[in-house]
Design a protein around this motif. Structure first.
Motif, PDB file in Angstrom:
ATOM      1  N   VAL A  14       0.777  -1.128  -0.048  1.00 31.90           N
ATOM      2  CA  VAL A  14      -0.146   0.029  -0.145  1.00 31.90           C
ATOM      3  C   VAL A  14       0.868   1.286  -0.267  1.00 31.90           C
ATOM      4  CG1 VAL A  14      -1.959  -1.194   1.166  1.00 31.90           C
ATOM      5  CG2 VAL A  14      -0.157   0.001   2.584  1.00 31.90           C
ATOM      6  N   ARG A  72      -0.190 -10.013  -0.178  1.00 34.39           N
ATOM      7  CA  ARG A  72      -0.626  -9.347  -1.394  1.00 34.39           C
ATOM      8  C   ARG A  72      -1.596  -9.568  -2.230  1.00 34.39           C
ATOM      9  NH1 ARG A  72       5.633  -8.270  -3.268  1.00 34.39           N
ATOM     10  NH2 ARG A  72       6.415  -7.249  -1.064  1.00 34.39           N
ATOM     11  N   PRO A 104      -8.426  -5.428  -0.583  1.00 36.84           N
ATOM     12  CA  PRO A 104      -7.762  -4.110  -0.279  1.00 36.84           C
ATOM     13  C   PRO A 104      -7.881  -3.740   1.221  1.00 36.84           C
ATOM     14  CG  PRO A 104      -8.929  -3.885  -2.388  1.00 36.84           C
ATOM     15  CD  PRO A 104      -8.927  -5.064  -2.014  1.00 36.84           C
ATOM     16  N   ARG A 120      -5.657  -6.025   3.445  1.00 34.36           N
ATOM     17  CA  ARG A 120      -4.250  -5.421   3.427  1.00 34.36           C
ATOM     18  C   ARG A 120      -4.199  -3.988   4.146  1.00 34.36           C
ATOM     19  NH1 ARG A 120      -2.962  -3.914  -1.875  1.00 34.36           N
ATOM     20  NH2 ARG A 120      -4.968  -4.346  -2.545  1.00 34.36           N
ATOM     21  N   ASN A 121      -5.122  -3.160   4.006  1.00 36.61           N
ATOM     22  CA  ASN A 121      -4.851  -2.067   4.781  1.00 36.61           C
ATOM     23  C   ASN A 121      -4.850  -2.389   6.196  1.00 36.61           C
ATOM     24  OD1 ASN A 121      -5.017  -0.266   2.579  1.00 36.61           O
ATOM     25  ND2 ASN A 121      -7.193  -0.077   2.603  1.00 36.61           N
ATOM     26  N   GLY A 159       1.983   5.753  -1.558  1.00 36.41           N
ATOM     27  CA  GLY A 159       0.739   5.577  -1.199  1.00 36.41           C
ATOM     28  C   GLY A 159       0.516   6.088   0.375  1.00 36.41           C
TER      29      GLY A 159
END
Length: 278
Positions: A45, A148, A152, A155-156, A236
């Motif tokens: 990220v 990975r 999302p 993963r955050n 990011g």
């Protein structure tokens, strides 16, 4: 030198509780920092300001691939690149510390000022070659977990966990005051030089690294993807958090740790016990 050794031995006998606490904080700090660095990288990220710098420099000769992801060669050379960056930071830390050390020596007329100066250089060198290897040990198993490939949102959450481990680890490490390593030490020496708070000094160093990283960005090379893809993939949430939030968060945790582990009070209690025994 003999007198200095005797002074240190007396200090150890009087402050052994503080020394044990500092040792525990040091070990926890290093392990949490290394684990946090390894974990936060997995969700992809966005790299920290340090990683963003390393990615840009290495991608000048190692082209990024599809979707703007850095080439495998970047990961293969990550540890040695981090070590090289730490060496550069050591040089800056030395420059920042010269004036405060001279001022301390003029004020105290004690050689201990130069002893501490020599020790922090040695400590930085030790950390420079140890910590990247510890990070590498954590990265190896974590990279096999398929983080990975998660959605999302997941993963955050993993990034946040890694980031918080890193921040807590840095706070423990800085509170220990031992073997700070190049990055922590450059912030401490800059703090000594400017008399700023830890939060401000860390923020200035972090932003400076980010700016230098962007200076290399126009020269990166890629295969099958644009520089925009490279930017969006590697710059990011992680980069923003590590650049702008680490300093303020660590500073707040240090305030709490200062209350929990008040070294002066611990020393005073120990001295009271010694006096009673005498």
């Amino acid at each position: 030198m003999k007198n200095l050794f005797n002074e240190n031995m007396k200090s150890f006998s009087k402050n052994w509780k503080v020394i044990i606490v500092k040792f525990i904080l040091l070990i926890l700090g290093i392990l949490l920092t290394a684990f946090g660095l390894a974990l936060y990288q997995q969700p992809s990220v966005g790299g920290s300001q340090i990683d963003w710098l390393i990615y840009n420099v290495l991608s000048i000769s190692i082209p990024f691939v599809k979707e703007g992801k850095v080439g495998q060669g970047v990961y293969d050379n990550y540890a040695i690149s981090l070590t090289t960056l730490y060496i550069v930071l050591i040089l800056f830390a030395i420059c920042f510390s010269i004036k405060p050390t001279i001022d301390e020596y003029k004020k105290t007329k004690s050689k201990s000022a130069w002893f501490k100066f020599s020790w922090f250089i040695l400590a930085d060198i030790i950390i420079t070659f140890i910590v990247p290897q510890i990070v590498g040990l954590f990265i190896a198993p974590l990279s096999q977990m398929g983080i990975r490939e998660l959605i999302p949102g997941a993963r955050n959450l993993i990034f946040i966990a890694g980031f918080l481990c890193f921040v807590l680890g840095i706070a423990f490490w800085v509170k220990s005051g031992w073997l700070l390593g190049p990055f922590n030490n450059i912030c401490e020496q800059f703090l000594r030089l400017t008399k700023m708070s830890y939060s401000k000094s860390r923020l200035i160093i972090d932003i400076s690294i980010l700016i230098i990283a962007f200076a290399f960005f126009p020269f990166v090379k890629g295969e099958g993807a644009s520089k925009t893809d490279f930017l969006l993939t590697n710059f990011g949430l992680g980069t923003i958090c590590f650049t702008f939030l680490v300093g303020p968060l660590v500073n707040q945790i240090l305030i709490i740790l200062d209350k929990v582990f008040d070294y002066k009070k611990m020393n005073n209690k120990e001295n009271i016990v010694v006096n009673k025994e005498v």
